[in-house]
Structure formats: C-alpha cells, structure tokens
Design a protein around this motif. Structure first.
Motif, short mmCIF file in Angstrom:
data_model
loop_
_atom_site.label_atom_id
_atom_site.label_comp_id
_atom_site.label_asym_id
_atom_site.label_seq_id
_atom_site.Cartn_x
_atom_site.Cartn_y
_atom_site.Cartn_z
N UNK A 90 3.29 0.15 -9.53
CA UNK A 90 4.24 0.60 -8.51
C UNK A 90 5.37 -0.41 -8.30
N UNK A 91 4.99 -1.68 -8.14
CA UNK A 91 6.01 -2.70 -7.89
C UNK A 91 6.95 -2.87 -9.09
N UNK A 109 12.02 -5.50 -10.53
CA UNK A 109 11.88 -6.04 -11.88
C UNK A 109 11.50 -7.51 -11.91
N UNK A 110 11.86 -8.25 -10.85
CA UNK A 110 11.55 -9.68 -10.78
C UNK A 110 10.65 -9.95 -9.58
N UNK A 117 10.50 3.43 -3.74
CA UNK A 117 11.76 3.65 -4.45
C UNK A 117 12.88 4.03 -3.49
N UNK A 118 12.55 4.80 -2.46
CA UNK A 118 13.56 5.23 -1.49
C UNK A 118 13.90 4.17 -0.45
N UNK A 119 13.14 3.07 -0.44
CA UNK A 119 13.36 2.04 0.58
C UNK A 119 14.71 1.35 0.44
N UNK A 149 0.81 -1.22 0.00
CA UNK A 149 0.00 0.00 0.00
C UNK A 149 0.85 1.28 0.00
N UNK A 150 2.16 1.13 -0.11
CA UNK A 150 3.04 2.30 -0.06
C UNK A 150 3.10 3.01 -1.40
N UNK A 151 3.21 4.34 -1.34
CA UNK A 151 3.34 5.12 -2.56
C UNK A 151 4.69 4.87 -3.22
#
Length: 476
Positions: free
Chosen positions: A238-239, A244-245, A210-212, A203-205
């Motif tokens: 989003x994912x 990519x995998x 991306x910053x994780x 559920x994260x934006x």
C-alpha cells in the motif's frame, strides 16, 4: 543486508523533551556517534528550543540559547552529521497546549495532547514554530513534522461542524491539517523535504491513502520498536504505491516501558535484525529507502517521568549502529563494541542478568554504572520489603505499637541499615555523575523519582526499628 550498502542515512534520535544534555557532553558524544557510523541527527527540541517573541513562554528554564544552537550545529557539521529537526504539528503538542495562552487550540478541552485542526489559530501557531526553528537551522534539507498518535481528533464542536459542512471523514480531517502544514512549508521553504510518522496512515486502505494528497508532499517514516513485527502485512504494498521514498525508525532505548530506567540491549538488537530482514525483503518495492532513525525516547510524552538516560543507553546505541552498519550481530561485533567502550569483561546485553557492576569507560559511563548499581539495589530493596521476615517481624503496624521481638528485629535492622546506607551512597554518586552532563532540573527529577522514595521508605523503617531497640534496651 546492511543499510550502509544502500547508502542510506543512519540517524540518531535526540529526544530533548527530557534530560537534555549540556552542550559540553555533545562535544564528546558527536565524535563517538560518527565513529560508530551515524550520519545524522533527528532532533526533537520541544521546550529546549529558544523560542522568542509570541512563543517565548514555550522555552523551558534551561532551554538552549541561540548560541547553544549554533554550537550544536557546528559540532554536528564538524562530525559530518546531518541535522533534521522534528517539530510536532498535531499530536504530542502538550508543551504548547499546556500554556494558558494556547489552551484554546486544544481539540478536547482540558486535554493538551492534540490541537484542533479546524481552529485557524492552530496553523498560525505551528507556522511561527516552524519559522523560528528553520531560521535557526539555515542549512537543513529535511524537516520532520511528527503527526503521530493524534488521540483526539474530530471531537470538538468546531471539527464536527467542519466535517458536516465539508462532508469529511475523521481521516480526511487529519489529511486536511497535514496538507495545510506541508503546503505552508513547501511555499515558504521549497528546498525542504518533509518527513512525517506513518502510524496514522498504516491501517488505511489504498484508495484512501491515494486520495489523501500526501504522496506528493511528504516522505513517511515507518516506526516499529518490537523484536517481532506487528505491522499490517500489506503495508509495504500500500505505501509503495503512494510513497516512493520512505524512512524507517527503530529504537535503542525508551521503548520497553515508560518508567524503565535500564536498557535491555538484546531487545533492541533483535528489533534491528528484524528491520534489516524486512528491508531486504521489501526494498525493491520503493524507489529509495532514505534511511533509518534509531530513536531514543526520553519521555513517553511531555508529562511522563524520565526513562532510560542517554549515557546509560550508549552501549545499546553503538551496538545497534554496529548492527546496522554490518548487517548482522556476531560475537566479533559484540567483542568490538566491548573493546571500544572499554568494558572489563564482555558488554552485558541484558542488565537484568548478573550481579556484578561492570567496569567501563565511555562518555557518561559513570551514569551507566550508577544505573546498574541502582538496578541491583532496587532488587535487594524490593526483596527486603516483601520478605516474610520483614513483613512478619518488622511490620510498621507492630513497630508503631512497640510490639516487636528483639530476637528477629536486630538482624532485620542490620539489613535495613545496610540497604539505606547503599541507597544514600548511590544518591551521592548520581548527584555527581548527573551534574556533569545534565541541568539541575534533570538531576532533581531523576533522584526524586528513582531514589528519594526508596531512601525515605527505608529511613522510616530504620527509625521505627531503632525506637523499638531503645525501648527494649537493645544496642544497635
């Protein structure tokens, strides 16, 4: 769409935190799984792994030995099944945190579900677990680190202090711990591909994802067990921009109720058909869909009762594997599975329909037929207990006061005796079928949860009624 056409893995999840089978059963199970298209095993040992040294107390009484693990791996290799261990490293950590030695690692004191990510001893404990499991699996290429359902996070004083000092959100605190676990693995075992569950991320934006920093460290496994999908509609976009995998996870049992003991196969067929439809639609967004893990949960958590047993759910598993392999479900597939499992009559897709006990022959089929018989007996038991006749003329309050009408009691007693006899006979059958596959703790728990209370209840009713008969001069 068939996952086989994508050359994707078909993993069977073995949840060993309850009802772990003896190695002898795996000797017949693994060839069976290979026959129906499985290519690997996602193995969640929990307390069944033979931990040693500082971790020795984590292994339960009937844990597999090191030799058993060697046999397990050889059986998997002989049947071309890749083994991927699943080690919980955050939530669902009860099997560790329940021990006095490790209770200081709890995020919330007195609640052993999640460990504290801010306690330096947490990573030390996880590292020891990882080392022992990886050491016992020298040929593995993947390691699943769990990471799902972390219900307690950022609530202890240590975590609150860290979040203030480092200006972290709860999500960033989660990321920090997962990164630390991944970096430990990457540094010591650079050949391993790390997998984790997706639910703490779904559920994260996109900017937060991306910053994780997790995109370069893990491959996520997106799980969903319902026939109708409730995932966020933009989850794939989003994912795909961060991971990519990906892997996905369906279910063949253990997903319809924490104390459900019989498997509705059609429910899980629908789950797989939905997954195939979704993957066909979104596959172009990702570089690779690595595979699907067909999960079979044995407990909802470490403290829950046992739910559907593996042999009982084997018809569901092989049907789901056939759906994955063929990309659809048809009358021909239904007929083929029926024949392979040697059912006399078509394999029932919903055990709650019908009254006959199926005749079949596959590894553990005695447990399957015993379970269907239990389902039928439980229905009769509940109908009897809540029937107007029983509540009116066989009420315990009145029987304890010898205030009963023999005209009604005699027929009700005969019905109760038949039910009690059926439950006792089924108890003996379960004792035999369970002992052939499981360790004594599983046999005891299963019978104590699902059979003994009914037997005790009916025994009390019958004894009370017979006392009435003697006092009234009736013959029974």
């Amino acid at each position: 769409m068939s996952l086989s056409s994508m050359n994707a893995h078909k993993l069977v999840h073995l949840d060993l935190k309850g009802a772990a089978p003896r190695i002898e059963y795996l000797q017949v199970l693994f060839p069976f799984l290979k026959k129906f298209g499985a290519t690997g095993l996602l193995v969640e040992y929990e307390d069944m792994f033979p931990y040693s040294g500082p971790l020795e107390e984590l292994a339960q009484r009937y844990a597999y030995s090191k030799d058993n693990i060697g046999e397990f791996l050889q059986l998997a290799k002989d049947n071309c099944l890749t083994v991927i261990p699943l080690i919980q490293t955050f939530g669902h950590f009860e099997f560790v945190l329940k021990h006095e030695k490790f209770r200081s690692l709890c995020e919330l004191e007195g609640y052993p579900s999640a460990l504290c990510p801010s306690n330096p001893d947490s990573l030390t404990a996880i590292s020891m677990i990882i080392d022992q499991v990886v050491d016992a699996h020298p040929a593995i290429q993947h390691l699943h680190i769990g990471g799902d359902e972390v219900y307690h996070l950022g609530v202890c004083d240590r975590c609150k202090k860290k979040m203030v000092m480092e200006n972290l959100t709860v999500q960033q605190l989660f990321f920090s711990h997962v990164r630390a676990v991944c970096l430990y693995i990457k540094d010591k075992y650079p050949h391993l591909t790390i997998i984790m569950w997706d639910d703490m991320l779904r559920f994260l934006e996109l900017p937060i994802l991306a910053e994780s920093g997790l995109g370069n460290l893990v491959e996520i496994m997106i799980w969903h067990y319902l026939p109708s999908f409730l995932l966020p509609p933009d989850i794939w976009d989003r994912f795909s921009k961060v991971f990519p995998n990906i892997w996905v996870a369906s279910a063949f049992k253990g997903a319809t109720g924490a104390c459900m003991y019989a498997t509705n196969i059609m429910y899980h067929i629908d789950n797989h058909l939905t997954w195939l439809s979704v993957l066909e639609r979104v596959k172009s967004k990702f570089e690779n869909i690595r595979g699907i893990a067909v999960t079979g949960w044995q407990r909802y958590d470490h403290y829950a009762v046992l739910c559907e047993l593996l042999p009982q759910a084997l018809p569901s598993l092989v049907t789901c594997l056939s759906v994955i392999y063929r990309g659809t479900f048809t009358a021909d597939i239904h007929s083929h599975v029926t024949q392979q499992l040697k059912f006399q009559g078509l394999l029932p897709l919903n055990p709650f329909d019908g009254k006959d006990i199926p005749i079949c022959d596959f590894p553990g089929s005695d447990i399957y037929t015993d379970t269907i018989e239990l389902l039928r007996l439980e229905s009769a038991y509940e109908d009897f207990l809540h029937s107007e006749g029983r509540l009116s003329w066989m009420n315990e309050y009145h029987m304890r006061r010898n205030f009963t009408n023999p005209m009604h009691l005699e027929a009700l007693l005969a019905q109760a005796v038949r039910l009690l006899s059926g439950l006792k006979q089924l108890h003996k059958k379960f004792q035999t079928s369970l002992k052939a596959i499981y360790f004594p703790d599983t046999v005891d728990e299963w019978c104590s949860v699902y059979l003994n209370p009914k037997i005790e209840k009916m025994t009390d009713i019958v004894e009370l009624a017979r006392n009435q008969d003697r006092n009234s001069g009736l013959q029974t």
